[in-house]
Design an enzyme around this catalytic site. Structure first.
Site, mmCIF file in Angstrom:
data_model
loop_
_atom_site.group_PDB
_atom_site.id
_atom_site.type_symbol
_atom_site.label_atom_id
_atom_site.label_comp_id
_atom_site.label_asym_id
_atom_site.label_seq_id
_atom_site.Cartn_x
_atom_site.Cartn_y
_atom_site.Cartn_z
ATOM 1 N N GLU A 1 52.463 41.119 36.973
ATOM 2 C CA GLU A 1 53.806 41.717 36.910
ATOM 3 C C GLU A 1 54.863 40.662 36.586
ATOM 4 O O GLU A 1 55.791 40.904 35.811
ATOM 5 C CB GLU A 1 54.160 42.390 38.249
ATOM 6 C CG GLU A 1 53.234 43.549 38.632
ATOM 7 C CD GLU A 1 52.022 43.079 39.437
ATOM 8 O OE1 GLU A 1 51.510 41.969 39.176
ATOM 9 O OE2 GLU A 1 51.583 43.829 40.311
ATOM 10 N N ALA B 1 16.440 37.218 30.190
ATOM 11 C CA ALA B 1 16.029 37.161 28.782
ATOM 12 C C ALA B 1 14.516 37.279 28.736
ATOM 13 O O ALA B 1 13.805 36.419 29.252
ATOM 14 C CB ALA B 1 16.489 35.849 28.144
HETATM 15 C C1 AOF Z 1 49.468 41.545 42.017
HETATM 16 N N1 AOF Z 1 49.333 41.132 40.725
HETATM 17 O O1 AOF Z 1 48.297 39.925 39.137
HETATM 18 C C2 AOF Z 1 47.420 39.842 41.313
HETATM 19 C C3 AOF Z 1 47.543 40.315 42.669
HETATM 20 O O2 AOF Z 1 47.546 34.065 46.885
HETATM 21 P P1 AOF Z 1 48.534 34.937 46.143
HETATM 22 O O3 AOF Z 1 49.920 34.864 46.653
HETATM 23 O O4 AOF Z 1 48.431 34.759 44.655
HETATM 24 O O5 AOF Z 1 48.092 36.441 46.458
HETATM 25 C C4 AOF Z 1 46.789 36.867 46.201
HETATM 26 C C5 AOF Z 1 46.679 38.357 46.467
HETATM 27 O O6 AOF Z 1 47.575 39.059 45.607
HETATM 28 C C6 AOF Z 1 45.291 38.893 46.145
HETATM 29 O O7 AOF Z 1 44.418 38.831 47.253
HETATM 30 C C7 AOF Z 1 45.618 40.335 45.775
HETATM 31 O O8 AOF Z 1 45.825 41.102 46.933
HETATM 32 C C8 AOF Z 1 46.936 40.177 45.050
HETATM 33 N N2 AOF Z 1 46.696 39.933 43.625
HETATM 34 N N3 AOF Z 1 48.565 41.178 42.949
HETATM 35 O O9 AOF Z 1 50.428 42.240 42.358
HETATM 36 C C9 AOF Z 1 48.360 40.295 40.340
HETATM 37 N N4 AOF Z 1 46.430 38.991 40.954
HETATM 38 ZN ZN ZN Z 2 51.751 40.020 42.964
#
Ligand code: AOF
Ligand code: ZN
Length: 351
Positions: free
Chosen positions: A47, A149
């Site tokens: 986002e 494979a």
């Molecule tokens: C989102 N968008 O692209 C992703 C999310 O360690 P942090 O702060 O990066 O948080 C990791 C957590 O954020 C992960 O466990 C999952 O719940 C969420 N990932 N969330 O809104 C994203 N990659």
């Molecule tokens: Zn996020």
């Protein structure tokens, strides 16, 4: 949402411990304003990347996201707050984030700010794409894909003295692409002793996408002069054993981890997967040999199969048939590809 889902594929295999998320921001008259996907290492989130492209134009827009926007203050501020601050009017999401820090709280935060929410759009596809992340959170293990494979007569080890390659160039390149899309690749020490593999990704342009390398080595037979041990400082390498010792391997940069004994005194697979999940791994590719592949099948710890079959028969002097592979009824075939002379059949465990 379909477009957002295709964006997540760029992130698979390079965002552990995070999920691979896609985000598309669309104007009220349905023009795509920005697109984002989770960046290498797991941040910034999808986002944030998309919103940065859109700027002021985000006011009144719709954001399509493949996972519930996060609500926690982790390494970055919450995406849900960023969407609110940008003035997004509507959020369309595919699936709830199972991470206990988020789980419904992202939607609640958006709803509280008066944002219109639709969820469950292409939910199954999104859950499938992030099956590795979901398994890490819910079952404390990564997704397990078995790469096999084999010759037309089911052999995975060529006769002594013959070329060690069963499949052709195209199939081997595709196998490197599979490595790029996983966080870790695992082999038994027998495969190292026989082939001395690098287990890296050598596709042009994708060289930085090599997964972590994992060796199952009950008696610590991994040679210090193997290519894995010799390159362990450059590409992380973990050896799972039940034996004492291994200091010489550790000096070369290999991590030697002792786990409880499973079947036949070998490293317990569930314990190995648990350690990998704790290390943040969400997607594991198991590349052999036949003993290791059979163990994962026997212990019902395989989620996906990637079966490459060459048109040749290797005959009785070849070996390495995989017990349990002929019966694939527990799996659903999801794709078939022709790769040069070879055939690749992809399977997914039935729900
Ligand atoms: C989102 N968008 O692209 C992703 C999310 O360690 P942090 O702060 O990066 O948080 C990791 C957590 O954020 C992960 O466990 C999952 O719940 C969420 N990932 N969330 O809104 C994203 N990659
Ligand atoms: Zn996020």
């Amino acid at each position: 949402m379909r477009h957002a889902l295709t964006l997540t594929e760029r992130a698979l295999g390079r965002v552990a411990p995070n999920p691979a998320v896609g985000c598309v921001i669309v104007s009220p008259d349905d023009r795509v304003l920005g697109r984002g996907w989770t960046q290498p290492g797991g941040r910034p989130h999808a986002e944030t990347v998309a919103l940065a492209q859109v700027g002021q134009a985000a006011r009144g827009s719709t954001a399509y996201v493949t996972l519930e926007p996060c609500a926690h203050h982790g390494h970055t501020p919450p995406c849900a707050e960023a969407l609110v601050a940008a003035g997004v009017a509507r959020v369309v999401a595919a699936v709830e984030d199972p991470d206990p820090r988020v789980k419904g709280k992202g939607f609640a935060l958006l709803r509280g700010a008066g944002i219109d929410i639709t969820t469950g759009v292409l939910e199954k596809d999104a859950a499938e794409l992030n099956a590795g992340f979901f398994l890490r959170i819910k079952e404390d293990r990564p997704l397990v894909a078995l790469k096999i494979a084999q010759s037309r007569d089911g052999k995975t080890i060529p006769p002594p003295g013959a070329s060690r390659w069963i499949t052709g160039e195209e199939a081997r390149r595709f196998a490197h692409l599979l490595r790029a899309k996983h966080d870790a690749v695992l082999v038994g020490v027998g495969t190292v002793l026989a082939d001395d593999p690098m287990l890296d990704c050598r596709l042009p342009g994708l060289e930085d996408r090599s997964p972590i390398r994992v060796v199952l080595d009950t008696h610590l037979r991994l040679p210090t002069n193997s290519r894995l041990a010799q390159t362990a400082l450059r590409i992380s390498t973990i050896v799972f054993t039940t034996a004492e010792g291994g200091e010489d391997l550790e000096r070369l940069g290999t991590e030697v981890l002792r786990v409880m004994k499973g079947a036949q005194g070998r490293p317990d697979l569930r314990a190995v997967l648990g350690v990998l999940a704790q290390r943040g791994m969400t997607r594991l590719l198991v590349e052999g040999g036949p003993t290791v592949i059979s163990r994962f099948l026997e212990e019902s710890l395989a989620d996906c199969l990637e079966v490459f079959t060459a048109p040749t028969e290797l005959g009785d002097t070849a070996s390495g048939e995989i017990a349990g592979l002929s019966d694939r009824t527990r799996f659903l075939r999801t794709a078939t590809r022709k790769l040069g002379p070879d055939l690749l059949e992809s399977y997914r465990l039935r729900a």
